[in-house]
Motif scaffolding. Structure first.
Motif, mmCIF file in Angstrom:
data_model
loop_
_atom_site.group_PDB
_atom_site.id
_atom_site.type_symbol
_atom_site.label_atom_id
_atom_site.label_comp_id
_atom_site.label_asym_id
_atom_site.label_seq_id
_atom_site.Cartn_x
_atom_site.Cartn_y
_atom_site.Cartn_z
ATOM 1 N N GLU A 144 0.834 -1.195 0.000
ATOM 2 C CA GLU A 144 0.000 0.000 0.000
ATOM 3 C C GLU A 144 0.874 1.254 0.000
ATOM 4 O O GLU A 144 1.573 1.544 0.968
ATOM 5 C CB GLU A 144 -0.931 0.006 1.210
ATOM 6 C CG GLU A 144 -2.047 -1.013 1.097
ATOM 7 C CD GLU A 144 -3.011 -0.992 2.262
ATOM 8 O OE1 GLU A 144 -4.104 -1.576 2.121
ATOM 9 O OE2 GLU A 144 -2.680 -0.415 3.319
ATOM 10 N N VAL A 145 0.801 1.990 -1.097
ATOM 11 C CA VAL A 145 1.500 3.260 -1.186
ATOM 12 C C VAL A 145 0.618 4.376 -0.639
ATOM 13 O O VAL A 145 1.099 5.441 -0.244
ATOM 14 C CB VAL A 145 1.921 3.530 -2.645
ATOM 15 C CG1 VAL A 145 0.731 3.770 -3.550
ATOM 16 C CG2 VAL A 145 2.885 4.685 -2.734
ATOM 17 N N PHE A 146 -0.697 4.099 -0.596
ATOM 18 C CA PHE A 146 -1.653 5.011 0.048
ATOM 19 C C PHE A 146 -2.683 4.174 0.782
ATOM 20 O O PHE A 146 -3.199 3.188 0.254
ATOM 21 C CB PHE A 146 -2.368 5.918 -0.950
ATOM 22 C CG PHE A 146 -3.452 6.756 -0.329
ATOM 23 C CD1 PHE A 146 -3.148 7.987 0.227
ATOM 24 C CD2 PHE A 146 -4.767 6.298 -0.265
ATOM 25 C CE1 PHE A 146 -4.133 8.748 0.861
ATOM 26 C CE2 PHE A 146 -5.760 7.062 0.354
ATOM 27 C CZ PHE A 146 -5.452 8.284 0.912
ATOM 28 N N ASN A 147 -2.979 4.594 2.021
ATOM 29 C CA ASN A 147 -4.011 3.961 2.835
ATOM 30 C C ASN A 147 -4.819 5.067 3.481
ATOM 31 O O ASN A 147 -4.255 5.980 4.085
ATOM 32 C CB ASN A 147 -3.358 3.054 3.893
ATOM 33 C CG ASN A 147 -4.349 2.401 4.833
ATOM 34 O OD1 ASN A 147 -5.022 3.062 5.610
ATOM 35 N ND2 ASN A 147 -4.438 1.078 4.769
ATOM 36 N N GLY A 148 -6.157 5.005 3.345
ATOM 37 C CA GLY A 148 -7.010 6.098 3.793
ATOM 38 C C GLY A 148 -7.224 6.203 5.282
ATOM 39 O O GLY A 148 -7.859 7.151 5.746
ATOM 40 N N HIS A 149 -6.705 5.257 6.045
ATOM 41 C CA HIS A 149 -6.827 5.295 7.505
ATOM 42 C C HIS A 149 -5.888 6.353 8.067
ATOM 43 O O HIS A 149 -4.705 6.399 7.720
ATOM 44 C CB HIS A 149 -6.479 3.915 8.066
ATOM 45 C CG HIS A 149 -6.869 3.711 9.495
ATOM 46 N ND1 HIS A 149 -6.307 4.427 10.535
ATOM 47 C CD2 HIS A 149 -7.761 2.857 10.062
ATOM 48 C CE1 HIS A 149 -6.835 4.022 11.675
ATOM 49 N NE2 HIS A 149 -7.722 3.073 11.419
ATOM 50 N N ALA A 150 -6.388 7.199 8.960
ATOM 51 C CA ALA A 150 -5.572 8.299 9.504
ATOM 52 C C ALA A 150 -4.351 7.789 10.254
ATOM 53 O O ALA A 150 -3.332 8.474 10.336
ATOM 54 C CB ALA A 150 -6.426 9.170 10.422
ATOM 55 N N GLY A 151 -4.420 6.579 10.805
ATOM 56 C CA GLY A 151 -3.304 6.053 11.573
ATOM 57 C C GLY A 151 -2.258 5.347 10.750
ATOM 58 O O GLY A 151 -1.332 4.741 11.311
ATOM 59 N N SER A 152 -2.353 5.421 9.432
ATOM 60 C CA SER A 152 -1.417 4.677 8.582
ATOM 61 C C SER A 152 -0.054 5.358 8.450
ATOM 62 O O SER A 152 0.896 4.739 7.966
ATOM 63 C CB SER A 152 -2.017 4.466 7.191
ATOM 64 O OG SER A 152 -2.215 5.712 6.528
ATOM 65 N N ASN A 153 0.048 6.644 8.845
ATOM 66 C CA ASN A 153 1.335 7.371 8.805
ATOM 67 C C ASN A 153 1.989 7.297 7.424
ATOM 68 O O ASN A 153 3.210 7.158 7.306
ATOM 69 C CB ASN A 153 2.300 6.815 9.861
ATOM 70 C CG ASN A 153 1.785 6.971 11.271
ATOM 71 O OD1 ASN A 153 1.358 8.046 11.669
ATOM 72 N ND2 ASN A 153 1.794 5.887 12.043
ATOM 73 N N GLY A 154 1.172 7.414 6.393
ATOM 74 C CA GLY A 154 1.664 7.211 5.036
ATOM 75 C C GLY A 154 2.716 8.195 4.567
ATOM 76 O O GLY A 154 3.518 7.872 3.687
ATOM 77 N N TYR A 155 2.728 9.391 5.152
ATOM 78 C CA TYR A 155 3.680 10.411 4.718
ATOM 79 C C TYR A 155 5.003 10.336 5.474
ATOM 80 O O TYR A 155 5.903 11.139 5.221
ATOM 81 C CB TYR A 155 3.061 11.803 4.853
ATOM 82 C CG TYR A 155 1.872 12.003 3.951
ATOM 83 C CD1 TYR A 155 2.038 12.158 2.573
ATOM 84 C CD2 TYR A 155 0.577 12.009 4.465
ATOM 85 C CE1 TYR A 155 0.949 12.318 1.736
ATOM 86 C CE2 TYR A 155 -0.521 12.173 3.636
ATOM 87 C CZ TYR A 155 -0.327 12.327 2.279
ATOM 88 O OH TYR A 155 -1.414 12.472 1.446
ATOM 89 N N GLY A 156 5.109 9.391 6.421
ATOM 90 C CA GLY A 156 6.359 9.251 7.152
ATOM 91 C C GLY A 156 6.564 10.388 8.139
ATOM 92 O O GLY A 156 5.636 11.094 8.515
#
Length: 310
Positions: A144-156
């Motif tokens: 997953e390069v993007f996950n819509g869950h706020a807790g996924s910390n996708g932006y590092g």
């Protein structure tokens, strides 16, 4: 003739920790134009109208799935391991192995043995995975390069790589893995940024037909792009070239969004950037791999799959 089909591959219902029943969840996706849907409850294969054999399937096409879920004690901390099994033929029971990496590997193997596609979920959720760990795992089709869950910390963070940087780290090691965007939806009543709502991330799969076998084959072969709101009219990739045609809407000619396409290569280096709606990029002879990220002025993105020079 091939066409693009839109689908979400990470979806929860009240069969695990979602707040709505499977029928209502499916109705939401149907009402919002999704062609296929994978319900991925935790350690549960939620069945809803699978096996539709009519010539014209009623959308969304339902593909069985499960989020294989467990925790591993790493450095005295319980670290989550969440891996989606897409198209599985049976429930996959989570496996606890001797080490963190071998546990990830064992569950990827189990998903494949159950006939499914393994997708590594939200790599930065509770800062679970490192790039060096994921490089050691074989057989996963996607991350997953993007996950819509706020807790996924996708932006590092300041000292943590983003999901995109983790993806580039794996690709730079020479491993082929595809990037997906998902909702990881849990909440269907209260729509706020902190809630895990539907409609935030999806994949558009180029397939011969809207059937489970055709969609699964295209995902396995990387014939899709990931998106949070950017759509493509055309995407043609080969070993050496990427050709993209970005879809535009003419609803308000005075306020048309603008787009920037960035071609990323080895170690996340920027190889090329353009604001053209039609992109034709050729990987140079010394190029390792290339992938495209399209950003719109509205704040949406799309990601194409990497090409490697053979």
């Amino acid at each position: 003739m091939k066409k693009f089909y839109k689908g979400n591959i990470h979806t929860h219902t009240n069969k695990s920790d979602g707040d709505e029943n499977p029928i209502k969840v499916t109705e939401w996706y149907k009402a919002h134009g999704y062609d296929f849907l994978v319900l991925t409850d935790h350690n549960h294969r939620t069945i809803l109208d699978y096996g539709n054999t009519t010539e014209t399937p009623v959308t969304p096409l339902m593909i069985p799935g499960e989020e294989v879920t467990l925790s591993f004690q790493k450095d005295d901390v319980a670290v989550p391991i969440h891996i989606n099994g897409i198209g599985i033929e049976r429930v996959v029971e989570p496996i606890q192995a001797e080490t963190f990496v071998s546990t990830i590997q064992a569950n990827v193997n189990s998903i494949k043995e159950a006939g499914g596609i393994a997708s590594i979920n939200h790599p930065n959720y509770k800062w679970a995975y490192t790039t060096s760990e994921l490089i050691q795992v074989d057989g996963a089709t996607a991350i997953e390069v993007f996950n819509g869950h706020a807790g996924s910390n996708g932006y590092g963070g300041n000292t943590r790589p983003s999901s995109e940087q983790i993806w580039d780290g794996i690709l730079s090691s020479g491993k082929l893995i595809y990037g997906v965007a998902t909702d990881d939806s849990h909440h269907y009543h209260d729509f706020t940024p902190k809630m895990a709502n539907p409609g935030r991330g999806w994949i558009c799969v180029e397939a011969e037909s809207l059937s489970e076998s055709s969609i699964m084959d295209s995902i396995k072969n990387g014939n899709f792009y990931a998106s949070t709101g950017v759509y493509l009219d055309e995407l043609v990739s080969s070993n050496n070239t990427i050709n993209i045609s970005i879809r535009t809407e003419d609803d308000d000619p005075l306020n048309l969004p603008e787009y920037v396409t960035t071609i990323t290569g080895y170690d996340g280096d920027v190889l090329h950037e353009t604001d053209s709606l039609n992109v034709n990029y050729q990987l140079p002879k010394n190029g390792h791999y290339a992938r495209a990220t399209i950003k719109s002025s509205e704040g949406f993105k799309a990601w194409t799959q990497p090409i490697f020079r053979t």
